[in-house]
Write a protein that holds these residues in place. Structure first.
Motif, PDB file in Angstrom:
ATOM      1  N   CYS A 453       7.029   2.777  -0.935  1.00 54.09           N
ATOM      2  CA  CYS A 453       5.831   3.425  -0.411  1.00 54.09           C
ATOM      3  C   CYS A 453       6.112   4.146   0.902  1.00 54.09           C
ATOM      4  N   THR A 454       5.591   5.345   0.973  1.00 56.34           N
ATOM      5  CA  THR A 454       5.789   6.178   2.155  1.00 56.34           C
ATOM      6  C   THR A 454       5.440   5.447   3.452  1.00 56.34           C
ATOM      7  N   PHE A 455       4.263   4.814   3.468  1.00 55.62           N
ATOM      8  CA  PHE A 455       3.787   4.223   4.716  1.00 55.62           C
ATOM      9  C   PHE A 455       4.681   3.085   5.166  1.00 55.62           C
ATOM     10  N   GLY A 459       6.510   4.558   7.873  1.00 55.63           N
ATOM     11  CA  GLY A 459       5.556   4.092   8.875  1.00 55.63           C
ATOM     12  C   GLY A 459       6.081   2.940   9.712  1.00 55.63           C
ATOM     13  N   LEU A 486      -1.301   3.756  13.041  1.00 55.45           N
ATOM     14  CA  LEU A 486      -0.282   3.599  12.008  1.00 55.45           C
ATOM     15  C   LEU A 486      -0.421   2.252  11.310  1.00 55.45           C
ATOM     16  N   GLN A 489      -3.182   2.254   8.847  1.00 59.54           N
ATOM     17  CA  GLN A 489      -2.841   3.118   7.709  1.00 59.54           C
ATOM     18  C   GLN A 489      -1.823   2.433   6.811  1.00 59.54           C
ATOM     19  N   ASP A 492      -3.459  -0.233   4.773  1.00 57.50           N
ATOM     20  CA  ASP A 492      -4.326   0.307   3.722  1.00 57.50           C
ATOM     21  C   ASP A 492      -3.559   0.979   2.601  1.00 57.50           C
ATOM     22  N   ASN A 493      -2.371   1.462   2.903  1.00 58.72           N
ATOM     23  CA  ASN A 493      -1.685   2.340   1.968  1.00 58.72           C
ATOM     24  C   ASN A 493      -0.328   1.810   1.540  1.00 58.72           C
ATOM     25  N   SER A 494      -0.270   0.559   1.185  1.00 57.21           N
ATOM     26  CA  SER A 494       0.980   0.020   0.681  1.00 57.21           C
ATOM     27  C   SER A 494       0.692  -0.764  -0.592  1.00 57.21           C
ATOM     28  N   LEU A 495       1.658  -0.720  -1.488  1.00 55.72           N
ATOM     29  CA  LEU A 495       1.442  -1.382  -2.779  1.00 55.72           C
ATOM     30  C   LEU A 495       1.452  -2.896  -2.679  1.00 55.72           C
ATOM     31  N   GLN A 500       1.424  -4.325   3.358  1.00 54.73           N
ATOM     32  CA  GLN A 500       0.039  -4.599   3.753  1.00 54.73           C
ATOM     33  C   GLN A 500      -0.049  -5.552   4.951  1.00 54.73           C
TER      34      GLN A 500
ATOM     35  N   SER B  49       4.340   5.819  -5.160  1.00 53.18           N
ATOM     36  CA  SER B  49       5.142   5.621  -3.964  1.00 53.18           C
ATOM     37  C   SER B  49       4.731   6.572  -2.855  1.00 53.18           C
ATOM     38  N   CYS B  50       4.225   7.752  -3.213  1.00 52.85           N
ATOM     39  CA  CYS B  50       3.991   8.745  -2.158  1.00 52.85           C
ATOM     40  C   CYS B  50       2.723   8.444  -1.361  1.00 52.85           C
ATOM     41  N   PHE B  51       1.754   7.847  -2.026  1.00 56.02           N
ATOM     42  CA  PHE B  51       0.474   7.555  -1.391  1.00 56.02           C
ATOM     43  C   PHE B  51      -0.254   8.786  -0.866  1.00 56.02           C
ATOM     44  N   GLY B  62      -8.360  -1.663   1.181  1.00 58.18           N
ATOM     45  CA  GLY B  62      -7.418  -0.587   1.454  1.00 58.18           C
ATOM     46  C   GLY B  62      -7.689   0.633   0.599  1.00 58.18           C
ATOM     47  N   MET B  63      -6.714   1.532   0.573  1.00 57.19           N
ATOM     48  CA  MET B  63      -6.845   2.743  -0.224  1.00 57.19           C
ATOM     49  C   MET B  63      -6.143   2.514  -1.556  1.00 57.19           C
ATOM     50  N   LEU B  94       4.142  11.530   7.689  1.00 56.97           N
ATOM     51  CA  LEU B  94       5.274  10.599   7.652  1.00 56.97           C
ATOM     52  C   LEU B  94       6.391  11.143   6.768  1.00 56.97           C
ATOM     53  N   LEU B  95       6.011  11.704   5.636  1.00 52.28           N
ATOM     54  CA  LEU B  95       7.043  12.235   4.734  1.00 52.28           C
ATOM     55  C   LEU B  95       7.839  13.353   5.392  1.00 52.28           C
TER      56      LEU B  95
END
Lengths: 592, 1236
Positions: A453-455, A459, A486, A489, A492-495, A500, B49-51, B62-63, B94-95
């Motif tokens: 995951c990007t974040f 992050g 950050l 974020q 909130d945005n991790s698998l 998380q 993965s990119c979110f 969360g999102m 971030l990317l």
């Protein structure tokens, strides 16, 4: 008359403290004298701070000797074993008299750890003689239904001890309800939190309890195959597990038609993980067992629906499984009588850090953090000021001193921003810099991110960069806000749980110790005098004798001064290594 | 889908219905909401993965990544709220914080007008000069002028400078080369002009700004009238720049390119003088002021009013105005200043005969703003420099004339605000020089004498000047204080460069157009541009050793001794090769995917900021080791689409993820080169990459440039994939898959993906060629057709032999057999593709399971089908079904090391397909395991087949099959028989005609024909091999594979073709005729039998005694080389027609390119036929198609299958590569590329 029994704590912690030497010494002495005593290995006794530990149980009672080396072993052997005179000076625990270490045991309730330090983990007979495999035997003998087993687990109130805290009985019920030609049960033994060793203690000290827990689970959900996913960094645990598995197979606890019951087929193997922290996450663990890169995926579907090889699977942690035979054997009530309304039973904690009595402790839920630290733990080393405790490892958070009355249960801990986690409890005193502590944990999660995951991938790296900057005195106005942004974020945005929760140490330290961050950023000071680049070393002219030791030892040649004259440090040249501080015999070096 | 199953979802506040199992992303897409995503590809399993695709779902923590979140009853989804947008922006920030890459090259970024240098260099490389100029003119309408006199900030920024030789790419020289070519060409680039809007614009001044404004606005449909104060156009270009740098005729031609769009220029009209704003306001809707900076400044020291002291620009302008050159013969001239005007003055002075010319400049050469090349040339011409010198005083003689100049020496102090070190006078260093003339080239001023006139008549604002005396405008839109008046160029900026004036003209024109269109006046939206400079300062270390060093092609110039005149000094690159060589020096700093990159698109959309999370970044070397695929990890965003497509679709698993966390990167499996993996070179990784991390490793400069796309059908194998050719003026840049009838996912294989380069090959045959004395001579079409007709007529009918390639269209095939039967009156018509292989293949199309049923099978068998290389798109379908639907695949092969082994579940290595199948058939029948019901209902001839087969020796069949043992064979037979939905895939490339017959027998025995997802899939080698049967390319069958013994059919043919009689059917098979040398005259269309022969000597014999050979092909093949006459052939995109794939799907394609070949294949054939038939009235492809349909038999739909007993295997393949040169070339080039 029973033989005198000598138990040597030979878990990894004991071994690394030198217990093997002690054990060998005792064996050698016994053989030389042909003394009629029984010397056995046992698992973790819990008092890590007193390792190596030797327990002698004779007719009079039990004596636990602490900090035993070969020399002391000889002394104990001669005096206690041969002459029957216990060496009281070395005894740390006895059922005959009080010791100053007794506080360590007061308040502990041993359920998961019930056999650790009591039995020889490599001997199934000893496990059996302590009611081992009785749980599963009873189930088979009394023909207890699957749903009934699950109900008992549910009634006990036990929640996932790996950190998630999900009711184990419910999880089992999901896996039970999903019909499939094949189901799996998996034990998560990928204990990866820095400072945590509860699972290791259990696996090394009582592997059969975990195996029995898995067999009961397999019976309950209808699994025919099981996997113990254990990190390769636990060689002793893996060795003892494999010994135990062989023994269990031999005795018919594993294999086909277990305990004579038709179609009750179940076998189990150990899968060694390569030590990726993220593989503690269910879906990543499954991917890893399947031979793929250990990367989590989105849930649902949950493993109970589509787990290993796409089949319904149940995953529990080592400690959870270790509790199961006890619950089955003694009834739900025997477990649920401990704890609070929503958090039942006991919990094992690995007590580490700036604590006097570090070790593996098992306490009933509901005990206060303060009691754990100051009663069981004996307080802070050197009686320094208690500052905070980190609960739940890198995924957890810190609880500051003023919240020390928080009781240990899932909800109360969560309310502070920390998590119960798997039981890591790192105690910090006034010399711990909270920014640096957050940086340490984030460095860990950043390295352990699987990179999906990007974040989480980028992050956490960016947060670490900011934290590093702050601890190096390069912090900028707005950094705290950037960290917070950050952090939320990323959460909130991790698998998976790794991402998380990765920001938790930062968020809780900002929450409780914002002033420390501000001091680093605005004043370029580290209040705990920990962050090297923010320290200033000066020489107190009152105390300096001009002995020149500091100047001689300074690797940067930053200290000037004539012999017998007051010395001074050239700040521009000082590399803040602290050598002068360590070397000065007159406490003349002042740190600020 | 039943309505009741649908889920109720609230999507952005609206009630919508969702399908069970659908993801949020899919749901949103169905409802017209585009959610950005980088890691999702509908061909692959969701990954998340990119979110970037996150959405908010009520009640969920969360999102949620929408690509993997399945919808649930009652879900409340928000896809566009602020929280969602913020999360997406952060993900993108971030990317790109670890996306060490350049979207655009520094040359383009540095150019004030943003000219796409990399793009036009790519076009010049290919000789596409008009297209290059078209691209340049999008931003710079004066390329021939700029190509000569631009100050070239692009070349300063060029990264070539970092390499050893330190010379930038000759960007300007290349531009000039293309511009000059364009000016001279007949098909000069002219922009598209939109219909008139009825609006009129007055432009003041015909300098670069005015001309550009006209060029940009006139095509928008606005009438532009330019008013010029001077008698001629060009402004500073004409009156400032001397002719030896910019000849007037070049200027005039480029002005003409503007006026021919409809722009008028009125001369001798000066605003505020003989032209009033009052008039303009009345007649025009808008005004653009491009007035330049006209007034020269003097030296500014005591005595600068002396005679023979004047401003440089007056000096230059006077000569142009009067047509008279100054006579400086024997004089000494000093030019004060260090800019380009100073250069023009000093070099012009030399040309005016001056004996000595000094340039006096107060700093050093390093600080001189003049173009270095100008300084260099001036020195060659004898100009002397006095650096660190400043005039202090002009000393006059009695008549007030210049006598001497007192100067002072300077030294450099601290840098000033411009960053240059400030010159400081050295006290007491004064000295004096004797002079005849002194020219001041130290600046110009803008003249705004018309200000009052405008403001007097303006009623919608006021025109103002800024504190430097230039016209005040909004800096982003260049709108002045008067709403309808815009301004651009030196008049706004003060004296600047041509390219800056052009850049401003573009902005002002854009704003003016918005004004005229009633739109809000807004500057262009800023695109997100990733820049390596955002990460670090680049240095030589980043380039040295990574690029080949190539010396710059310098500009040829007039010899120094030939320059005492005003002839152009720079001569321009003399030929194409020099220009091409210089283009090769371009390092292509900009990303080839700039126009297609999703990352860039979303970053622009969400205003991503590359510097917001600036920190550590990863730097990787670019991997060029694969001949077709280039991996640039610097650009990778770790969506793993390449890794996943290679696993889930291709099954090669050639790529993987290495390391963890921030250090993760994509790499070929096992860490080496992609060439050492199971990579199949299909390029699907390229197709799925959302950014520029995996791209095509092209042999040419890929640009990028904006391409046009056309659709066509692949002409390699028989699967029938739809393709998209991306091209510019028929130069094909790349090929992508289109979601077609067959390739529904848009997947294509390596043949079309990388095989397109053949179309750009310059060796193409474009004219008919006749062999004269062992040499080929170009002849006219008419002559060629006449020769052919004569040859046909000059032989006995059956001495002629016609051969049609399996790559031709149905229409072409039809005409070839018509030519044979109508023209040559022979049935000697066949295709080398099938020669000598017996009967059996013709019915392979029957009972073919549709490809899309592959994913419904319960098991797939690959038998003699190496579908990782041939027919690979079917291979993708099989592998995808295996990965996603878990459908097992078994491989039966006689190849020692099949490349399919890693993507099947079981392998049977055998020796003979024929005996293997027969042994199975034997076993099943012997054991009575046949599907009697099916056989009874649907098949004929079972009993006969059974009797004959059971008479064979079972043990011999087994041992000949090469199967390890009897039990395994029987187990296989039983398992296959039991398998509910079994599909056997086989390919004619590896299977004889009799094997295919026996496979049909097997399918009948097991009752597997005619059901869903059960039966056979046959594959052919060439795109239209099926067409050969359908179009009557057979000595015994006509259209529709109708037997020619069918009298009724022959009668229809005679009537349709209007012939007297139908040729006799020859009983001898073609192979026999060839072996016995009975065919004397060969007419070969689209085949290369000699080049593709397995046994060349054997094939050569057929042609040894040929009396005449005509071959039609694209290139010189081994067969064409032996021909007496060669006809050029057209590629499918250059003509229209249809192909029939292996499953008998007929797909039409349309002519897309105006080809290099004047006559399309069908037209050539019709012309030849007309030599034999006066009433041939077919004219186009539609006519041909109509005739074919009229002749096709009515469909036979009995649905009965017939058993066919075969006695022995008839494997008798004579040709490789499907007997097609195109395939041969690809196969050979491919192998070569990998074995280099």
């Amino acid at each position: 008359m029973e033989k005198t029994k000598v138990l040597v704590g030979l878990a990894s912690c004991g071994i690394s403290a030198g217990a093997n030497k002690v054990y060998n010494k005792l064996i050698a002495l016994k053989q030389a004298d042909k003394l009629d005593i029984e010397i056995t290995k046992t698992g973790c006794i819990g008092m890590c701070y007193r390792e190596p530990l030797v327990e002698i149980i004779d007719q009079s009672g039990s004596y636990l000797y602490g900090e035993i080396n070969e020399e002391k072993a000889v002394e104990i052997y001669d005096k206690h074993l041969k002459q029957g005179e216990p060496v009281k000076d070395y005894v740390v625990k006895s059922d005959l008299f009080e010791t100053k270490d007794d506080t360590f045991w007061d308040g502990q309730v041993k359920i998961a750890l019930r056999h650790c330090g009591v039995i020889d983990p490599e001997n199934i007979d000893e496990y059996e003689s302590h009611d081992g495999y009785k749980g599963i035997k009873n189930i088979v003998a009394e023909n207890v239904g699957q749903e009934q087993v699950i109900q008992t687990v549910l009634d006990s109130g036990i929640r996932g001890r790996g950190g998630g805290g999900f009711p184990t009985g419910l999880k089992w019920r999901f896996a039970y309800k999903n019909k499939s030609d094949k189901k799996y049960i998996i034990c998560n033994a990928d204990e990866g939190d820095p400072g945590a060793f509860m699972d290791r203690s259990l696996l090394e000290g009582d592997p059969h309890a975990v195996i029995e827990g898995l067999i009961i689970g397999a019976y309950a959900i209808g699994a025919s195959e099981g996997v113990i996913y254990c990190r390769a960094e636990y060689p002793l645990a893996i060795k003892r597990l494999n010994i135990a598995l062989d023994q269990a197979r031999e005795k018919g606890y594993l294999g086909k038609n277990i305990l004579g019951r038709k179609h009750f087929n179940f076998d189990l193997y150990v899968k060694e993980g390569a030590g990726a922290f993220v593989c503690g996450e269910e879906t990543a663990l499954i991917a890893s067992v399947e031979g793929q890169r250990g990367m989590p995926r989105k849930r649902p579907p949950f493993p109970a629906e589509a787990g290993l090889w796409g089949k319904p699977s149940n995953i529990n942690n080592v400690e959870t499984f270790a509790n199961i035979p006890y619950i089955i054997l003694n009834g739900a009530e025997s477990f649920s009588k401990y704890g609070t309304e929503k958090s039942k039973g006991t919990k094992v904690f690995a007590l580490t850090g700036k604590i006097k009595h570090g070790g593996a402790v098992e306490v009933p839920m509901g005990i206060s953090i303060h009691d754990i630290i100051f009663k069981l733990g004996g307080g802070i080393i050197d009686d320094k000021k208690f500052k905070a405790v980190q609960l739940g490892g890198p995924s957890g958070g810190c609880i500051p001193e003023y919240l020390a009355d928080t009781i240990v249960d899932y909800d109360s801990v969560n309310a502070t921003g920390a998590i119960m986690g798997s039981g890591g409890m790192v105690v910090m005193d006034e010399t711990t810099c909270m920014v640096d502590m957050a940086r340490f944990f984030l460095d860990f999660t950043r390295k352990e991110s699987c990179g999906k995951c990007t974040f989480c991938r980028v992050g956490t790296k960016r947060m670490l960069e900011i934290l590093t900057r702050i601890t190096e005195g390069e912090g900028e106005e707005g950094d705290i806000e950037k960290l917070e942004e950050l952090a939320y974020q990323i959460k909130d945005n991790s698998l998976c749980g790794l991402g998380q929760t990765a920001p938790n140490p930062v968020l809780t330290t900002i929450k409780y110790f914002r002033h420390e961050y501000e001091a680093h950023i605005k004043d370029k000071k580290c209040p705990a005098l920990n962050c090297k680049k923010l320290l200033t070393y000066t020489i107190d002219p009152e105390k300096c004798t001009g002995c020149t030791v500091c100047a001689k030892n300074c690797p940067a040649n930053a200290i000037d001064g004539e012999r017998k004259q007051v010395h001074f440090i050239r700040q521009d040249a000082c590399i803040k290594c602290g050598m002068c501080y360590t070397k000065c015999k007159f406490d003349a070096i002042v740190l600020s | 889908m039943k309505k009741s199953n649908q889920l109720n979802i609230i999507l952005n506040g609206e009630n919508v219905k969702g399908n069970p199992g659908e993801t949020i992303l899919e749901l949103a897409k169905r409802h017209g909401i585009e959610i950005p995503t980088l890691c999702n590809d509908p061909r692959l399993k969701p990954f998340s993965s990119c979110f970037v695709c996150v959405v908010e779902v009520e009640g969920m923590k969360g999102m949620q990544p929408s690509c993997s979140t399945k919808i649930q009853e009652g879900m409340k989804i928000e896809t566009e709220n602020e929280k969602v947008k913020k999360a997406r922006k952060t993900a993108l920030d971030l990317l790109v914080s670890n996306h060490y890459a350049d979207c655009e090259a520094p040359c383009k970024q540095t150019c004030p007008a943003g000219v796409d240098v990399q793009g036009y260099i790519s076009l010049i490389e290919k000789g596409l000069y008009n297209e290059a100029i078209g691209l340049i003119k999008q931003t710079n309408p004066l390329p021939a002028i700029c190509g000569r006199v631009c100050v070239r900030p692009c070349e300063l920024a060029c990264r070539r400078n970092y390499l050893d030789e330190g010379a930038a790419v000759g960007i300007d020289y290349l531009k000039r080369f293309a511009a000059d070519k364009d000016l001279l060409s007949e098909t000069r680039y002219v922009p598209k002009i939109e219909p008139s809007t009825g609006k009129k614009v007055a432009i003041i001044g015909a300098g670069p700004g005015g001309l550009s404004s006209g060029y940009f606005l006139q095509p928008k449909g606005h009438q532009c009238d330019i008013f010029e104060a001077s008698p001629n156009p060009g402004g500073w270009l004409r009156y400032g720049i001397p002719e030896y740098r910019l000849p007037n005729d070049i200027l005039d031609q480029e002005v003409a390119a503007v006026t021919e769009l409809g722009v008028n220029i009125f001369y001798n009209k000066k605003l505020g003088d003989n032209l009033s704003y009052k008039e303009l306001k009345k007649k025009y809707d808008s005004v653009i002021l491009t007035i330049g900076s006209q007034r020269g400044t003097l030296i500014g020291c005591e005595g600068d009013d002396a005679e023979n002291v004047f401003s440089g620009i007056d000096f230059l302008r006077n000569m142009e105005m009067t047509g008279q050159k100054y006579d400086f013969t024997g004089k000494t001239v000093a030019v004060v200043g260090g800019g380009n005007t100073a250069m023009d003055c000093c070099r012009t002075s030399v040309r005016c005969g001056a004996e000595k010319v000094y340039v006096i400049y107060r700093r050093t050469e390093k600080e001189m703003p003049a173009n270095p090349i100008e300084i260099h040339e001036s020195k060659i011409e004898g100009v002397e420099y006095m650096f660190l010198t400043n005039p202090l005083k002009i000393n006059k003689d009695k008549e007030g004339k210049l006598k001497t100049m007192t100067c002072i020496k300077m030294e450099l102090g601290e840098p000033d605000s411009s960053g240059r070190r400030r010159p400081i006078p050295i006290e007491g260093s004064e000295f004096e020089i004797e002079l005849d003339f002194a020219l001041a080239a130290i600046g110009q001023k803008t003249e705004v004498s018309f200000l009052n006139d405008i403001n007097k008549f303006s009623d919608n604002g006021k025109l103002e000047v800024n504190r430097w005396g230039d016209i005040a405008t909004d800096e982003n839109t260049l709108q002045t204080g008067i709403q309808s008046v815009f301004a651009a160029g030196d008049g706004v900026t003060g004296p600047a460069t041509i390219i800056e004036a052009i850049a401003q003209a573009k902005i002002a024109s854009r704003s003016c157009h918005q004004y005229l269109s009633g739109l809000p006046i807004e500057p262009e939206q800023k695109e997100f541009i990733s820049r390596k400079d955002n990460f670090k300062e680049l240095s030589s270390d980043d380039f040295l050793g990574r690029y080949q060093e190539q010396m710059r092609e310098e500009m040829p110039v007039l010899a120094a001794d030939k320059r005492k005149n005003f002839e152009e000094v720079e001569l321009g690159y003399q030929d194409k090769e020099v220009a091409e060589h210089e283009t090769a020096r371009c390092m292509e700093c900009g990303c080839t995917e700039i126009f297609t990159c999703d990352l860039k698109k979303y970053c622009t959309q969400y205003h991503a900021d590359q510097k917001r999370f600036k920190g550590d970044f990863q730097e990787y070397p670019i991997d060029f080791s694969h001949p077709f695929i280039e991996i640039d990890n610097n650009k990778c965003i770790l969506c793993a689409r390449c890794v996943r497509i290679c696993n889930e679709v291709v099954g090669a698993n050639a790529l993987g993820l290495v390391n963890r966390g921030f250090d993760t990167y994509v790499a070929p499996s096992m860490g080496g080169s992609l060439t050492e993996t199971n990579c199949e070179s299909c390029g699907l990784c390229i197709s799925t990459c959302p950014t520029g991390a995996i791209t095509e490793n092209t042999s040419f400069k890929p640009g990028p440039v904006q391409l046009d796309t056309v659709n066509t059908i692949c002409n390699y194998c028989s699967v029938g994939c739809e393709l998209e050719y991306h091209h510019k003026s028929a130069f094909v840049w790349k090929v992508t898959g289109k979601e077609g009838l067959i390739n529904k996912d848009g997947n294509i294989c390596r043949y079309p993906k990388f095989g397109y380069t053949i179309m750009n090959d310059s060796q193409r045959i474009t004219q008919p060629l006749l062999k004269v004395d062992d040499d080929f001579k170009a002849i006219s079409w008419e002559k060629a057709f006449e020769v052919i007709a004569d040859e046909i007529k000059g032989a006995e009918p059956d001495e002629n032999g016609f051969f049609a390639g399996a790559r031709l269209s149905n229409e072409e095939m039809y005409l070839i057999q018509k030519l044979a039967r109508v023209g040559a009156k022979t049935n000697n018509i066949t295709s080398f593709h099938y020669v000598g292989q017996g009967r059996g293949y013709e019915s392979n199309y029957k009972a073919n399971v549709p490809f899309e049923d592959i994913k419904k099978a319960s098991k797939t068998y690959l038998l003699g089908a190496e579908i990782n290389k041939d027919n690979a798109v079917v291979g993708f379908m099989v592998n995808n079904a295996r990965e996603i639907e878990n459908i097992p695949v078994e491989l039966i092969t006689n190849i020692e090391e099949s490349a399919l082994e890693h993507k099947v579940d079981q392998i049977f290595k055998i020796k003979s397909y024929y005996h293997f199948i027969k042994a199975i058939n034997y076993y099943l029948i012997y054991k009575g395991l046949q599907n009697s019901l099916f056989i009874k209902d649907r098949c004929e001839g079972f009993e006969e087949y059974k009797t004959e087969l059971l008479a064979e020796d079972y043990q011999k069949l087994i041992s000949a099959s090469g199967m390890c043992c009897q039990e395994h064979l029987e187990e296989f037979a039983e398992n296959y028989n039991k398998e509910m939905n079994a599909i056997i895939i086989f390919s004619e490339k590896y299977i004889s005609a009799n094997v295919s017959k026996e496979l049909f027998n097997l399918a009948m025995i097991t009752g597997k024909l005619g059901k869903t997802a059960s039966g056979l899939i046959s594959l052919k080698e060439k795109n239209n091999a099926q067409g050969l049967f359908d179009m009557g390319i057979s000595s015994k069958n006509g259209v529709g594979y109708t037997d020619l013994t069918d009298k009724k059919f022959v009668k229809r043919l005679i009537k349709k073709w209007n012939i007297k009689e139908f040729p006799e059917i020859n009983d001898t098979c073609t192979k026999e005729l060839l072996n016995e040398g009975l065919i004397k005259k060969f007419y070969i269309f689209g085949e290369d039998p000699i080049g593709c022969a397995i046994d060349k000597a054997k094939i050569q014999k057929w042609f040894a005694d040929a009396e005449f050979m005509m071959v039609q092909d694209y290139f010189m093949t081994e067969t064409t080389k032996q021909a007496d006459l060669i006809l050029p052939a057209t590629f499918p995109v250059e003509t229209s027609g249809s192909f029939t794939n292996a499953q008998k799907n007929i797909q039409q394609f349309e002519k897309q390119f105006k080809g290099k070949i004047e006559q399309e294949n069908y037209a050539q054939l019709l012309a030849i036929i007309r030599n034999f038939s006066n009433n041939e009235n077919l004219k186009n492809v539609d006519d041909i198609r109509k005739e074919i349909f009229e002749l096709l038999p009515k469909k036979n739909t009995s649905g009965q299958y017939a058993f066919n007993y075969t006695r022995k295997d008839n494997w008798n393949k004579l040709f490789k590569h499907g007997c097609d040169f195109v395939v041969k070339k690809f196969d050979e080039d491919f192998d070569k590329a990998f074995n280099q």
